[in-house]
Design an enzyme around this catalytic site. Structure first.
Site, PDB file in Angstrom:
ATOM      1  N   ASP A 195       0.845  -1.199   0.000  1.00 30.87           N
ATOM      2  CA  ASP A 195       0.000   0.000   0.000  1.00 30.87           C
ATOM      3  C   ASP A 195       0.880   1.250   0.000  1.00 30.87           C
ATOM      4  O   ASP A 195       0.686   2.172  -0.784  1.00 30.87           O
ATOM      5  CB  ASP A 195      -0.931  -0.034   1.227  1.00 30.87           C
ATOM      6  CG  ASP A 195      -1.854   1.179   1.333  1.00 30.87           C
ATOM      7  OD1 ASP A 195      -1.830   2.027   0.424  1.00 30.87           O
ATOM      8  OD2 ASP A 195      -2.599   1.254   2.317  1.00 30.87           O
ATOM      9  N   ASP A 201       0.885   8.753   2.163  1.00 32.40           N
ATOM     10  CA  ASP A 201       0.064   7.761   1.473  1.00 32.40           C
ATOM     11  C   ASP A 201      -1.423   8.014   1.752  1.00 32.40           C
ATOM     12  O   ASP A 201      -1.851   8.021   2.904  1.00 32.40           O
ATOM     13  CB  ASP A 201       0.453   6.349   1.945  1.00 32.40           C
ATOM     14  CG  ASP A 201      -0.228   5.274   1.132  1.00 32.40           C
ATOM     15  OD1 ASP A 201       0.189   5.067  -0.011  1.00 32.40           O
ATOM     16  OD2 ASP A 201      -1.185   4.654   1.637  1.00 32.40           O
ATOM     17  N   ASP A 232      -2.029   6.104 -12.149  1.00 35.82           N
ATOM     18  CA  ASP A 232      -0.667   5.867 -11.680  1.00 35.82           C
ATOM     19  C   ASP A 232      -0.627   4.850 -10.535  1.00 35.82           C
ATOM     20  O   ASP A 232      -1.483   4.862  -9.645  1.00 35.82           O
ATOM     21  CB  ASP A 232      -0.081   7.202 -11.197  1.00 35.82           C
ATOM     22  CG  ASP A 232       1.356   7.077 -10.732  1.00 35.82           C
ATOM     23  OD1 ASP A 232       2.199   6.681 -11.544  1.00 35.82           O
ATOM     24  OD2 ASP A 232       1.626   7.369  -9.553  1.00 35.82           O
ATOM     25  N   HIS A 236      -0.322   0.151  -5.511  1.00 36.38           N
ATOM     26  CA  HIS A 236      -0.253   0.740  -4.171  1.00 36.38           C
ATOM     27  C   HIS A 236      -1.572   1.403  -3.747  1.00 36.38           C
ATOM     28  O   HIS A 236      -1.581   2.189  -2.811  1.00 36.38           O
ATOM     29  CB  HIS A 236       0.878   1.770  -4.131  1.00 36.38           C
ATOM     30  CG  HIS A 236       2.140   1.268  -4.760  1.00 36.38           C
ATOM     31  ND1 HIS A 236       2.985   0.390  -4.132  1.00 36.38           N
ATOM     32  CD2 HIS A 236       2.663   1.478  -6.005  1.00 36.38           C
ATOM     33  CE1 HIS A 236       3.999   0.102  -4.951  1.00 36.38           C
ATOM     34  NE2 HIS A 236       3.820   0.745  -6.083  1.00 36.38           N
ATOM     35  N   GLU A 262      -1.517   1.634 -14.561  1.00 38.08           N
ATOM     36  CA  GLU A 262      -0.141   1.163 -14.451  1.00 38.08           C
ATOM     37  C   GLU A 262      -0.053   0.203 -13.264  1.00 38.08           C
ATOM     38  O   GLU A 262       0.036   0.630 -12.116  1.00 38.08           O
ATOM     39  CB  GLU A 262       0.812   2.348 -14.241  1.00 38.08           C
ATOM     40  CG  GLU A 262       2.260   1.909 -14.094  1.00 38.08           C
ATOM     41  CD  GLU A 262       3.060   2.796 -13.150  1.00 38.08           C
ATOM     42  OE1 GLU A 262       4.292   2.732 -13.239  1.00 38.08           O
ATOM     43  OE2 GLU A 262       2.479   3.511 -12.323  1.00 38.08           O
ATOM     44  N   GLY A 302      20.445 -12.758 -31.307  1.00 33.75           N
ATOM     45  CA  GLY A 302      20.084 -13.918 -32.122  1.00 33.75           C
ATOM     46  C   GLY A 302      19.845 -15.193 -31.340  1.00 33.75           C
ATOM     47  O   GLY A 302      19.301 -16.159 -31.871  1.00 33.75           O
TER      48      GLY A 302
END
Length: 490
Positions: A195, A201, A232, A236, A262, A302
């Protein structure tokens, strides 16, 4: 017309308020290439003011309008420039996708005191201190804006964690608040619970926070008339939050807003699929696994078996929810998630996302325009980076616009050479595509009956000789060593 997105910025995009004006100036050029949507960077004032890329969001309502954090314009320009750029793009029938950062806030205006516990950086479920009182910049009053547009003030009850405590070493602190003693629920157990990402946050369980972020979304739409959102750092943020937020945004705007998220988890297709499932398919996701396959293939050269290139990718498993890409601002050199695709392989990678039927391709700004910047590497030394424009990128984009239609037939029998044809439709003639990561090659492929007797030329100009389609509808299409060729009817 085939949908094609461009990420019209990179991490080191030029500052000085120039980007919005550049987007306005390039609207016609992008339309001519077949670009149908432009993803613009976060437009609001960040904690670091005029230097901010926008991902350290400070004031969501300040689109370069107020004197805050030492500047009126953002790194990319003023609000007026931004609105003008959006109008210019939409006049060319290009949709505008805005970048949404609702996981954290930075640059708080005042210190507050509250109770918190320290948690282990590598396992955020593990508490490593007693409950302590700390002070942190969790009060947001936006003195430069005042109460224009919104009178909501953020305080410590609006956040679940911080990484700064006055007078203490930097650490992750879990805030004790009324909305839960645990972090919000995530779909994966990376770092115990991921988170917390950075700064303050956001606590999405706080109903006042949710209401404010829903109100802001409606305001943002009314101000700018955007067509889509890029969300975004989904890893989280509570998946429940965005499900509700998008539902209300679509309802309040009266528009089926496109959304791409994302959730960066290269090699973990199961997590992308799980996220799509728990959010009930309300958004697409960037195909981080395919990007990682391109990165690996470009490194191995390759020795890489091209027949595996789509293995484990969202584009293969769930093309309707996949936005495919070759690179972005996080994978470019000197970034934390650095995993760039080497230049020689990029034309092959772009052919695979632009000229096939699955996925919604996104072109990266430096791949179309080039880029030059300086930053510190992991050892702290300055590194100068030059990113060259991808060879024939404009021709590949135009090939998508004009020829990548109709039934697709794959010729994937060779480890070092892939081919496919697109038959075209009633309005567009098709194409034949061949790519090799090793030797020069010639691949027989069926174009179909309607092309019998027609001659095909190499759109990318690598071959002067033409290919004539035989009486069975087949042609033999060459490709140079370590390259791609695209063949279309004269």
């Amino acid at each position: 017309m085939n949908e094609t997105m461009i990420q019209f910025f990179h991490w080191y995009s030029e500052g000085d308020g120039k980007l919005w004006k550049e987007a306005e100036k390039h609207a016609q050029y992008l339309a001519d290439l077949g670009i149908t949507s432009v993803w613009l960077p976060p437009a609001y004032k960040g904690a670091t003011g005029g230097h901010s890329t926008g991902y350290d969001a400070y004031d969501l309502y300040d689109l370069g309008e107020f004197d805050q954090k030492g500047t009126i314009p953002t790194k990319y320009g003023t609000k007026e420039d931004y609105i003008q750029a959006i109008k210019a793009l939409k006049e060319k029938n290009i949709q505008v996708i805005v970048d949404i950062v609702l996981g954290h806030k930075g640059g708080g205006d005042e210190l507050e005191s509250f109770k918190a516990v320290k948690v282990d950086e590598e396992n955020r479920e593990k508490i490593i201190s007693d409950e302590i009182e700390i002070q942190s910049y969790t009060k947001f009053t936006f003195p430069g804006r005042g109460k224009k547009y919104s009178d909501f003030e953020w305080n410590f009850t609006c956040f679940s964690g911080v990484d700064y405590a006055e007078g203490m070493d930097s650490h992750i602190f879990k805030i004790k608040n009324e909305y839960g003693t645990d972090w919000e629920e995530m779909i994966d157990d990376e770092k115990g619970n991921y988170d917390y990402l950075m700064y303050n946050d956001i606590e999405h369980r706080n109903p006042f926070v949710r209401e404010e972020l829903n109100n802001w979304a409606k305001w943002y739409f009314d101000e700018t008339d955007f067509d889509g959102v890029r969300l975004d750092a989904l890893k989280h943020i509570s998946f429940d939050f965005y499900k509700e937020w998008l539902t209300l945004l679509r309802s309040n705007s009266g528009k089926n807003i496109f959304a791409v998220g994302e959730y960066w988890a290269p090699g973990y297709l199961n997590l992308l699929q799980k996220y799509i499932e728990v959010t009930e398919g309300c958004m697409s996701l960037f195909d981080s696994s395919l990007q990682n396959n391109f990165h690996t293939a470009s490194k191995e050269g390759g020795s890489y078996d091209l027949r595996r290139i789509f293995d484990g990718s969202l584009t293969q498993a769930d093309p309707l929810h996949s936005v495919s890409l070759v690179d972005n601002h996080d994978t470019q050199p000197l970034q934390d998630l650095e995993a760039p695709v080497e230049l020689w392989f990029k034309p092959l990678a772009y052919a695979m996302i632009l000229l096939r039927k699955d996925g919604y391709p996104c072109v990266f700004y430096p791949d179309l325009y080039g880029a030059h910047y300086v930053d510190k590497d992991r050892e702290g030394n300055d590194q100068e980076i030059f990113l060259d424009k991808v060879d024939k990128i404009e021709e590949l984009l135009k090939a998508r616009k004009d020829h990548a239609y109709g039934e697709q037939r794959d010729y994937f029998e060779d480890a070092n050479c892939l081919g496919w044809v697109r038959e075209g439709d009633e309005e567009h003639s098709g194409c034949a595509v061949v790519l090799s990561n090793k030797d020069a090659y010639e691949k027989p492929m069926e174009m179909g009956e309607k092309y019998i007797g027609k001659t095909f030329y190499d759109l990318l100009g690598r071959f002067e000789n033409k290919v004539t389609i035989d009486e069975n509808g087949w042609g033999s299409f060459p490709v140079p060593a370590g390259n791609v060729s695209v063949w279309v009817a004269e």
